[in-house]
Design a protein around this motif. Structure first.
Motif, PDB file in Angstrom:
ATOM      1  N   LEU A 549       0.826  -1.204   0.000  1.00  0.00           N
ATOM      2  CA  LEU A 549       0.000   0.000   0.000  1.00  0.00           C
ATOM      3  C   LEU A 549       0.862   1.257   0.000  1.00  0.00           C
ATOM      4  O   LEU A 549       0.521   2.246  -0.664  1.00  0.00           O
ATOM      5  CB  LEU A 549      -0.930  -0.018   1.203  1.00  0.00           C
ATOM      6  N   GLN A 550       1.983   1.262   0.718  1.00  0.00           N
ATOM      7  CA  GLN A 550       2.865   2.430   0.709  1.00  0.00           C
ATOM      8  C   GLN A 550       3.402   2.702  -0.687  1.00  0.00           C
ATOM      9  O   GLN A 550       3.454   3.857  -1.138  1.00  0.00           O
ATOM     10  CB  GLN A 550       4.039   2.221   1.686  1.00  0.00           C
ATOM     11  N   ARG A 551       3.806   1.633  -1.386  1.00  0.00           N
ATOM     12  CA  ARG A 551       4.303   1.812  -2.755  1.00  0.00           C
ATOM     13  C   ARG A 551       3.213   2.393  -3.648  1.00  0.00           C
ATOM     14  O   ARG A 551       3.465   3.303  -4.449  1.00  0.00           O
ATOM     15  CB  ARG A 551       4.800   0.480  -3.314  1.00  0.00           C
ATOM     16  N   ALA A 552       2.000   1.870  -3.541  1.00  0.00           N
ATOM     17  CA  ALA A 552       0.904   2.355  -4.374  1.00  0.00           C
ATOM     18  C   ALA A 552       0.566   3.807  -4.046  1.00  0.00           C
ATOM     19  O   ALA A 552       0.320   4.623  -4.941  1.00  0.00           O
ATOM     20  CB  ALA A 552      -0.320   1.468  -4.185  1.00  0.00           C
ATOM     21  N   MET A 553       0.542   4.152  -2.763  1.00  0.00           N
ATOM     22  CA  MET A 553       0.250   5.529  -2.358  1.00  0.00           C
ATOM     23  C   MET A 553       1.299   6.490  -2.909  1.00  0.00           C
ATOM     24  O   MET A 553       0.977   7.558  -3.444  1.00  0.00           O
ATOM     25  CB  MET A 553       0.192   5.624  -0.834  1.00  0.00           C
ATOM     26  N   PHE A 554       2.564   6.109  -2.772  1.00  0.00           N
ATOM     27  CA  PHE A 554       3.650   6.967  -3.239  1.00  0.00           C
ATOM     28  C   PHE A 554       3.587   7.138  -4.748  1.00  0.00           C
ATOM     29  O   PHE A 554       3.712   8.257  -5.272  1.00  0.00           O
ATOM     30  CB  PHE A 554       4.992   6.363  -2.831  1.00  0.00           C
ATOM     31  N   TYR A 555       3.339   6.044  -5.460  1.00  0.00           N
ATOM     32  CA  TYR A 555       3.318   6.094  -6.916  1.00  0.00           C
ATOM     33  C   TYR A 555       2.176   6.974  -7.424  1.00  0.00           C
ATOM     34  O   TYR A 555       2.369   7.868  -8.257  1.00  0.00           O
ATOM     35  CB  TYR A 555       3.188   4.678  -7.476  1.00  0.00           C
ATOM     36  N   HIS A 556       0.987   6.760  -6.914  1.00  0.00           N
ATOM     37  CA  HIS A 556      -0.166   7.502  -7.422  1.00  0.00           C
ATOM     38  C   HIS A 556      -0.181   8.943  -6.920  1.00  0.00           C
ATOM     39  O   HIS A 556      -0.706   9.826  -7.610  1.00  0.00           O
ATOM     40  CB  HIS A 556      -1.455   6.775  -7.035  1.00  0.00           C
ATOM     41  N   ASN A 557       0.391   9.202  -5.768  1.00  0.00           N
ATOM     42  CA  ASN A 557       0.501  10.588  -5.301  1.00  0.00           C
ATOM     43  C   ASN A 557       1.409  11.384  -6.228  1.00  0.00           C
ATOM     44  O   ASN A 557       1.124  12.546  -6.557  1.00  0.00           O
ATOM     45  CB  ASN A 557       1.028  10.613  -3.866  1.00  0.00           C
ATOM     46  N   ASN A 558       2.494  10.774  -6.650  1.00  0.00           N
ATOM     47  CA  ASN A 558       3.418  11.462  -7.549  1.00  0.00           C
ATOM     48  C   ASN A 558       2.847  11.618  -8.960  1.00  0.00           C
ATOM     49  O   ASN A 558       3.346  12.427  -9.745  1.00  0.00           O
ATOM     50  CB  ASN A 558       4.747  10.707  -7.633  1.00  0.00           C
ATOM     51  N   LYS A 559       1.812  10.842  -9.270  1.00  0.00           N
ATOM     52  CA  LYS A 559       1.218  10.946 -10.602  1.00  0.00           C
ATOM     53  C   LYS A 559       0.165  12.040 -10.687  1.00  0.00           C
ATOM     54  O   LYS A 559      -0.381  12.282 -11.767  1.00  0.00           O
ATOM     55  CB  LYS A 559       0.579   9.603 -10.988  1.00  0.00           C
ATOM     56  N   LEU A 560      -0.130  12.709  -9.558  1.00  0.00           N
ATOM     57  CA  LEU A 560      -1.121  13.780  -9.571  1.00  0.00           C
ATOM     58  C   LEU A 560      -0.494  15.053 -10.137  1.00  0.00           C
ATOM     59  O   LEU A 560      -0.329  16.060  -9.457  1.00  0.00           O
ATOM     60  CB  LEU A 560      -1.649  14.028  -8.156  1.00  0.00           C
ATOM     61  N   THR A 561      -0.133  14.969 -11.416  1.00  0.00           N
ATOM     62  CA  THR A 561       0.580  16.082 -12.047  1.00  0.00           C
ATOM     63  C   THR A 561      -0.249  16.787 -13.112  1.00  0.00           C
ATOM     64  O   THR A 561       0.204  17.774 -13.682  1.00  0.00           O
ATOM     65  CB  THR A 561       1.877  15.566 -12.701  1.00  0.00           C
ATOM     66  N   SER A 562      -1.444  16.283 -13.395  1.00  0.00           N
ATOM     67  CA  SER A 562      -2.258  16.920 -14.425  1.00  0.00           C
ATOM     68  C   SER A 562      -2.694  18.306 -13.967  1.00  0.00           C
ATOM     69  O   SER A 562      -2.765  18.600 -12.774  1.00  0.00           O
ATOM     70  CB  SER A 562      -3.485  16.055 -14.733  1.00  0.00           C
ATOM     71  N   SER A 563      -2.986  19.155 -14.921  1.00  0.00           N
ATOM     72  CA  SER A 563      -3.372  20.527 -14.598  1.00  0.00           C
ATOM     73  C   SER A 563      -4.760  20.557 -13.967  1.00  0.00           C
ATOM     74  O   SER A 563      -5.594  19.687 -14.217  1.00  0.00           O
ATOM     75  CB  SER A 563      -3.353  21.390 -15.862  1.00  0.00           C
ATOM     76  N   HIS A 564      -4.989  21.557 -13.134  1.00  0.00           N
ATOM     77  CA  HIS A 564      -6.285  21.745 -12.491  1.00  0.00           C
ATOM     78  C   HIS A 564      -6.596  23.237 -12.522  1.00  0.00           C
ATOM     79  O   HIS A 564      -5.710  24.065 -12.292  1.00  0.00           O
ATOM     80  CB  HIS A 564      -6.240  21.238 -11.043  1.00  0.00           C
ATOM     81  N   PRO A 565      -7.845  23.591 -12.821  1.00  0.00           N
ATOM     82  CA  PRO A 565      -8.146  25.034 -12.967  1.00  0.00           C
ATOM     83  C   PRO A 565      -7.898  25.851 -11.708  1.00  0.00           C
ATOM     84  O   PRO A 565      -7.717  27.075 -11.793  1.00  0.00           O
ATOM     85  CB  PRO A 565      -9.635  25.043 -13.344  1.00  0.00           C
ATOM     86  N   TYR A 566      -7.888  25.202 -10.535  1.00  0.00           N
ATOM     87  CA  TYR A 566      -7.688  25.957  -9.293  1.00  0.00           C
ATOM     88  C   TYR A 566      -6.370  25.615  -8.598  1.00  0.00           C
ATOM     89  O   TYR A 566      -6.167  26.004  -7.457  1.00  0.00           O
ATOM     90  CB  TYR A 566      -8.863  25.723  -8.344  1.00  0.00           C
ATOM     91  N   ALA A 567      -5.502  24.899  -9.279  1.00  0.00           N
ATOM     92  CA  ALA A 567      -4.174  24.638  -8.715  1.00  0.00           C
ATOM     93  C   ALA A 567      -3.388  25.948  -8.640  1.00  0.00           C
ATOM     94  O   ALA A 567      -3.634  26.890  -9.402  1.00  0.00           O
ATOM     95  CB  ALA A 567      -3.437  23.622  -9.566  1.00  0.00           C
ATOM     96  N   SER A 568      -2.462  26.017  -7.714  1.00  0.00           N
ATOM     97  CA  SER A 568      -1.649  27.226  -7.550  1.00  0.00           C
ATOM     98  C   SER A 568      -0.221  26.830  -7.198  1.00  0.00           C
ATOM     99  O   SER A 568       0.038  25.696  -6.784  1.00  0.00           O
ATOM    100  CB  SER A 568      -2.236  28.140  -6.473  1.00  0.00           C
ATOM    101  N   HIS A 569       0.690  27.767  -7.341  1.00  0.00           N
ATOM    102  CA  HIS A 569       2.100  27.527  -7.074  1.00  0.00           C
ATOM    103  C   HIS A 569       2.470  28.037  -5.683  1.00  0.00           C
ATOM    104  O   HIS A 569       1.853  28.983  -5.171  1.00  0.00           O
ATOM    105  CB  HIS A 569       2.960  28.221  -8.124  1.00  0.00           C
ATOM    106  N   PRO A 570       3.481  27.440  -5.058  1.00  0.00           N
ATOM    107  CA  PRO A 570       3.862  27.866  -3.702  1.00  0.00           C
ATOM    108  C   PRO A 570       4.193  29.351  -3.591  1.00  0.00           C
ATOM    109  O   PRO A 570       3.898  29.960  -2.561  1.00  0.00           O
ATOM    110  CB  PRO A 570       5.080  26.996  -3.398  1.00  0.00           C
TER     111      PRO A 570
END
Length: 776
Positions: A549-570
């Protein structure tokens, strides 16, 4: 030498008749003066505590009011409630799901649902779905983060109080959280951040309490606050993975503390190396080992509760899925034999391995030449062009034999009677990847024989393990070139019918290369494989399930790279340049827009820069031989306010290294730390520190004469100056709160979702990059 005459009516004269004074002239007066000074100091401390308790009580009441006011509105699903409300329902149904976040906060929501008798029947499918129509106790769910959010305000005050700050400084820090629209908005909905921020704040509070006991090492209280610090850190990281930043904050402070303990010239005296080893081991146990065990515990609860098959199955390996009851693998998987017709599906994109009677173009758009072979693509729908026959390398003697792990096979496309092939020709989109195509049966067993051989490599499979439909996740490895069959979601041009590209990936390790056999469509009705013996749910060790589960969580968390209309930069967060639309109601023109209180954020961000400037100026002054600060002020500035600044930095700067989607709510823990810095600097600027017992003792001297004559006048002058400074601090506090309250009230309709605003009212609130609805 004769004494100076004592003024009439003084303490010394009033005690002249006492026995002790007669026997030892001058001793009793100093002792009595010391008692009076201590009594005055105790009264000051008591009065200060009374003020702190009154302020804390008022702040806490207001925190609950601002968080619970109108919490039942809207009575429909809002923003990410579709995720976290759904997960609570899955827990209550004991249905396995997958999420990139650890389970602690989600378990709290499930526990709240269980307390009110909710059965998990509603799955929060869409934003806007009615809670009333579906009979969901949504107010109970929202009450949990509201309680935690209100307590966060109280904990913020306690952090400042425990750090020795004055009442105005404590009120400024807690008030900026109390009146912040982002903290309020995030803690009135079924979201995780209330748990995250409270756990982060508690870790700071508990560590401060632990550090204050540094002169009582290994006492019961010392151990209590050390363990509680570790527990808070664990809750932080068990809510979201970014809770790791709190470990960096506390870990940095611990390293500095241990470094000080090594100093042989430290004021408390040197400690032996064995004693230092005990200190190191105690902190390792309390802040690393125990938090890790707590972290494991929540996953154990997670696995114990989720015992039934559910929507999260596809993220896990077949071995994991077979530990779940009602799993489709237990019911439908069957051995695959040579000459079976099968459909092969990509685990990640769900596309079928597909081919059709069309060819690659002579040249691609970038001018590269293709093989012009038959197209092999990924197709999203079930179709006869998805049927492949699995063939042995030898003749019919293999008919009826089960295919096994690491077997070498060929795949024949049934509709076109062509055999799958890969070769050293670049694929359409990836010049570094190999093209997949198909060739005639004659070529497949003749001049192209080597290029049509593939290895079936079952994920985590053992030698001679049988290859099964559904249950065996596998990689198809081209035997000569050792590339893995792979696909992705970018569609081919019109010549490829907008289907997915299939190519050979030279990097065979990623899980994106994994496929599975979905069905055996032409299986004879009398085939014995239709007979399903009763199967039992299998078991795996906890650590195997946890690591997977840790491997799957890490992998899919890092894949959340698609654009989002309300995403913002630090870099946008400290300046509050844009927010997030949570919910809209067209009929009433109501909306919830997640944004902070601009006045509070800008003040806190400005004071972060001011703090850095003060530290820089002080260091330069010291280098030039100018010591502008007294010891106590510098210690407070560096050790206390500096600790808060460190907490801000460790919760902010790491986001610049992340490639995943980021939103404004990721800044909330750092914003809390920036409010602590703001409170600390208010006290520094106005020098409104209360006089503590230790300072009083230092100022009252070591002999009766200085105690009787000089110190009393010095303390009075200091108290007069402190009173003036405190007045300035109170004025600054009230001004800051008034401005923050104005900002809170101005953006209140966007935070609470009512009342609806006219176009003109919305335009007045459309600051910076706030992309509000109904602005025209």
């Amino acid at each position: 030498m004769a004494r100076n005459p004592t003024p009439q009516g003084s303490l010394r004269q009033r005690n002249v008749g006492s026995k002790k004074g007669a026997e030892s002239p001058g001793v009793a007066p100093e002792a009595e003066l010391d008692k009076l000074a201590k009594a005055a100091m105790r009264k000051t401390v008591t009065d200060g505590e009374r003020e702190h308790k009154a302020a804390l009580s008022l702040i806490t009441i207001l925190a609950f009011v601002t968080r619970f006011w109108g919490i039942s509105h809207p009575n429909e699903v809002v923003f990410d409630e579709v995720h976290f409300g759904k997960f609570a329902s899955y827990y209550l149904e004991r249905t396995y799901f997958f999420d990139v976040h650890p389970p602690f906060a989600k378990l709290l929501f499930a526990f709240m649902g269980w307390l009110v008798g909710y059965d998990g029947h509603f799955h929060f499918e869409n934003i806007g779905d009615s809670y009333i129509d579906n009979k969901v106790p949504y107010v109970a769910f929202r009450a949990l983060p509201a309680i935690l959010g209100a307590l966060t305000v109280s904990v913020t005050y306690l952090i400042m109080w425990e750090s020795g700050y004055s009442v105005p400084a404590c009120i400024v820090a807690a008030g900026l959280i109390l009146l912040d629209n982002a903290h309020i908005g995030q803690t009135r909905l079924i979201l995780l951040d209330a748990t995250l921020v409270l756990a982060m704040a508690c870790s700071l509070l508990f560590y401060i309490k632990f550090y204050k006991l540094r002169h009582e090492p290994f006492s019961r209280k010392w151990w209590k606050w050390l363990v509680l610090t570790g527990f808070a850190l664990s809750c932080d990281m068990s809510t979201k993975s970014v809770g790791l930043f709190a470990f960096v904050t506390i870990g940095s402070a611990v390293i500095i503390d241990l470094w000080e303990l090594l100093d042989i010239k430290r004021p408390g005296g040197a400690i032996s190396l064995p004693e230092f080893g005990k200190h190191f081991a105690a902190r390792a146990i309390g802040l690393i080992i125990l938090p890790f065990l707590f972290y494991l515990f929540w996953f154990q609860v997670h696995f114990a509760v989720l015992s039934r098959s559910g929507p999260g199955d596809d993220f896990m390996t077949p071995e994991f899925q077979e530990t779940l009851s009602d799993n489709v693998m237990l019911a439908n998987s069957m051995n695959i034999q040579y000459y079976d017709s099968i459909t092969i599906r990509h685990k990640e994109t769900k596309a079928y391995l597909h081919s059709h009677d069309a060819h690659y173009p002579l040249r691609y758009d970038d001018g590269r030449v293709s093989s012009q072979g038959q197209q092999v693509t990924g197709y999203p729908h079930n179709d006869t062009n998805n049927y492949w026959q699995i063939l042995p390398l030898e003749d019919d003697k293999q008919r009826g034999r089960n295919v096994k792990n690491h077997d070498l096979v060929r795949l024949r496309h049934l509709v076109t009677d062509m055999v799958l092939l890969s070769h050293d020709v670049a694929s359409p989109f990836y010049p570094t990847n190999q093209e997949f195509t198909a060739v005639s049966v004659e070529d497949a067993y003749g001049q192209r024989a080597n290029d049509t051989v593939f290895e079936v490599r079952i994920e985590h499979g053992k030698d001679n393990q049988e290859f099964k439909s559904i249950a065996s996740h596998f990689k198809l490895i081209h035997n000569p070139s050792k590339v893995a069959m792979w696909t992705h979601t970018k569609p081919l041009p019109d010549w490829g019918h907008r289907q997915q590209e299939i190519n050979g990936n030279k990097n065979i390790a990623p899980s994106s290369n994994v496929w599975f056999v979905e069905e055996i469509p032409a299986l004879a009705a009398d085939d014995k494989r239709h007979e399903k013996p009763e199967r039992k749910v299998k078991s795996l060790t906890f650590l195997r399930k946890w690591f997977e589960l840790q491997r799957a969580m890490f992998y899919h968390n890092n894949k959340l790279t698609s654009s989002h209309p309300y995403a913002s930069h630090p870099y946008q967060w400290p300046f509050l340049l844009r927010g997030v639309s949570f919910w809209t109601q067209n009929d009433t023109r109501q909306q919830i827009y997640f944004v902070g209180n601009p006045f509070g954020w800008w003040l806190a961000s400005s004071l972060l820069a001011v703090f850095a400037g003060i530290i820089g100026a002080d260091q330069v002054s010291l280098r030039r031989g100018i010591d502008a600060l007294d010891r106590r002020t510098r210690s407070r500035l560096y050790n206390s306010t500096g600790f808060f600044w460190l907490a801000w930095a460790t919760h902010y700067f790491p986001f610049f290294l992340m490639g995943r989607q980021l939103f404004l709510h990721h800044y909330l823990p750092a914003h809390l730390a920036s409010c602590l810095v703001a409170g600390g600097l208010i006290e520094f600027i106005f020098n409104a520190e209360p006089i503590d017992e230790e300072e009083m003792r230092e100022q009252t001297g070591k002999n009766g004469k200085t105690m009787a004559q000089g110190p009393r006048r010095h303390i009075t002058a200091r108290e007069r100056f402190a009173g003036q400074s405190m007045m300035g601090a109170w004025i600054a506090c009230l001004v800051i709160l008034a401005v923050a309250a104005a900002g809170w009230y101005f953006f209140l309709p966007l935070t609470y979702g009512y009342p609806g605003l006219s176009v003109e009212q919305i335009l007045r609130r459309k600051w910076l990059g706030y992309d509000l609805h109904f602005a025209k």
